[in-house]
Design an enzyme around this catalytic site. Sequence first.
Site, mmCIF file in Angstrom:
data_model
loop_
_atom_site.group_PDB
_atom_site.id
_atom_site.type_symbol
_atom_site.label_atom_id
_atom_site.label_comp_id
_atom_site.label_asym_id
_atom_site.label_seq_id
_atom_site.Cartn_x
_atom_site.Cartn_y
_atom_site.Cartn_z
ATOM 1 N N ASP A 1 0.771 -1.392 0.255
ATOM 2 C CA ASP A 1 -0.283 0.226 0.318
ATOM 3 C C ASP A 1 0.769 1.059 -0.465
ATOM 4 O O ASP A 1 1.863 1.073 0.495
ATOM 5 C CB ASP A 1 -0.920 0.132 1.242
ATOM 6 N N ASP B 1 -7.344 -1.548 5.150
ATOM 7 C CA ASP B 1 -6.917 -3.247 4.689
ATOM 8 C C ASP B 1 -7.134 -4.476 3.940
ATOM 9 O O ASP B 1 -6.548 -5.409 4.013
ATOM 10 C CB ASP B 1 -5.011 -3.424 3.533
#
Length: 770
Positions: free
Chosen positions: A461, A654
């Site tokens: 990410d 996430d």
Amino acid sequence: MHTHKHAGGCTAHGAVCSHTHYEGAGQGQAAGAACPCTSEARQPEDGKAPPADEDDEGSRDLVLTLPNLNCANCAAKIEAAVGDLPEVQSAQLNLIQHRLRLKHSGSAAALLDKVQAIADRIEPGTLVQGETPQKDLGHVSFWDGLASRKKTVAMLFAAAAFFAAGFILGEDTKPALAAFLVAFLIVGGPVVLNAVKGFARAQFFNEEVLMAIAAVGAFGIGAWEEAVAVMLFYQTGEFVQDLAVDRSRRSITGLMDIKPAFANLIEGDKVREIAPEEVPVGGKILIRAGERVPLDGRVLKGASQVDTSALTGESLPREVAVDDQVLSGSINLTGVLEMETTTAYVDSTVAKILELVENASERKARIERFITRFAKWYTPAVVAAAVALCLIPTLIYGPAVFQTWLYRSLIFLVCSCPCALVISVPLTFFAGIGGASRASVLVKGANYLEALADVDTVVFDKTGTLTEGRFALSEVQPAAGVAEGDLFRIAAALEDHSTHPIAQAISGAFTGDRPAVTQVEEVSGRGLRGQIDGQTALAGNARLLNEAGIQVPAVENIGSVVYVAHQGCYLGYFLVADKPKADAQAAIQGLKDQGIRETVMLTGDRQAVGQAIAARLGLDRVETELLPQDKVTALEKLQADKRRVAFVGDGLNDAPVLALADVGIAMGALGSDAAIEAADVVLMTDEPHKVAESIAIARRTRRIVWQNVIFALGVKALVMILGALGFATMWAAVFADVGVTILAILNAMRAMQVAGGQEKSQAVIRPVQS
């Protein structure tokens, strides 16, 4: 491909996490709420074990301790036998911690009795009891271990003295035979007695049965000194093995010796010392210089320096003052602090860490499960080979060769115990997990450590992972005819309702009055929508405004863009910039040095921003302008290409991608319940270079495991072949059994030292999220 089913509304396949809304952000969430995706139960496949507290319907957890069990082969048999009980759904015996964890239905008391009966049958004298507080092994010395085994030490010395006397008196004399016989009775008597009991219980492949047969057989054919040697070195080996395992246990436990012993609770004008578990949330506690912080909390009075090296690996003390957050498990170095607790002990940082480390070894790696199955068949196969080795040549060549081939078959019996494998493989993983924790990396299980060693692709990410996640306004551009103040007022009014870092950067930059906002709605992957003065107001990315029929200009400058509109009119945009972390570039290079096939960044940010960050850090590939479900799709494509993928994220939003990845790694998540729940590996600092360090630890641990497997099987196979050919003696067979076990244990402990000599990271501690 690994898929993980979520119990709630967010799934790894197709569903959208509704808690992100800005380009490149990927971590916004509703104000004051943690992303619910991360709190869902996971049901992993293909070796990913469920969390210890995840119960099947109708089943209950029971933890038993077997404090005096030290035989690795016996432990494997007990685990298998208990697992076969009809009321037991699963059984995991952790020999290192003497702990048997069960999922069962029915009466716990009745089950304890059954487990005790199984233990008595397999290893007589084994004590089975309810879970009790573990003895603090970190402060027990090597000499304490010797002192607790005085009888064994005395027995070994006495037997050794008579054994030496036999050689002095002459090997073929009656006095020598008498000395050897006394030595045999001293050191071999208990083994033979246990062997008889084991044989009576049909325990034909019990190690003591096989050793007794080998020793008595050697004595019977006139190999007196070798018969005594088998028993003497077997008992010595078992003794040294117990000491080595105890030392391993002490060393690994010492790495995580962070549990606070007490808390000083402030009650009016008095201070009372109580257990940390008894302190209520919001209670006031006093921490004097030199004391360990018992609970997570906020400083009310005082200033000091705290040592957090045991938690984060940070070598420099951290300055704390009023209103600063302090983590439990750290040590107060200088001043006196008065704190208000923000969590109960069970939810504190130190409790979470200890729970993860203690339970990690109960999630077994594939090779551990294979060794357990292998050991089940290895001993019977070797015993069958020993019988064949004795009988077949005798049938072919006649009784004259019986004694020769009997001696050679006895060598097979001595080599038949798989203890070197059964104990060294889990011990290596346990040591590797302990070494990782010393490097500020929490690995939830041996299966995850093994999976981490297989990773060939690392996906990141962006925001808060490779970048600081601390945004600042770099540009404010009102539309033609719009005052900057008006643009700010509308934007800040909406952004006040979001905890996202980009939103906070905008709302924090404006100190003026805001209009009232109603019906605020967070639009997944796009931004915020609300009502101001009865008209729709928007703040988010270009997609949000385009879907409302509002055209916005393209922005080429580097940064995350937030467009603003009100009453159907475009008002302008804000450019908010983030910067890469200091070690991000070195982290990517470290992964390439590890031989990682590809490094990828997935971001919802604009293409120009994503590509600029990727180029600066040296990433192999970047995918931009992704919604949460797009990240899931991107990861699935990598796995469809037979990649072994680790996903590294901030752990807050996430969860679908963390769950889908072969290994989910949460960055800088210490103190975050959501991150610890979602990830398989938790980095206790927010440093990207810890990812490469984690992979290095995992790979070295796996190398040590295979070293032990190859060494143990190789030596045993060599000795058996040489024995069958007449070139190896019983002495070599004893080394192949107990000697190899001791060497494998010592080699296993090298996994714990993986992080021992490495320079401690200069991590910046993030406040605990209350």
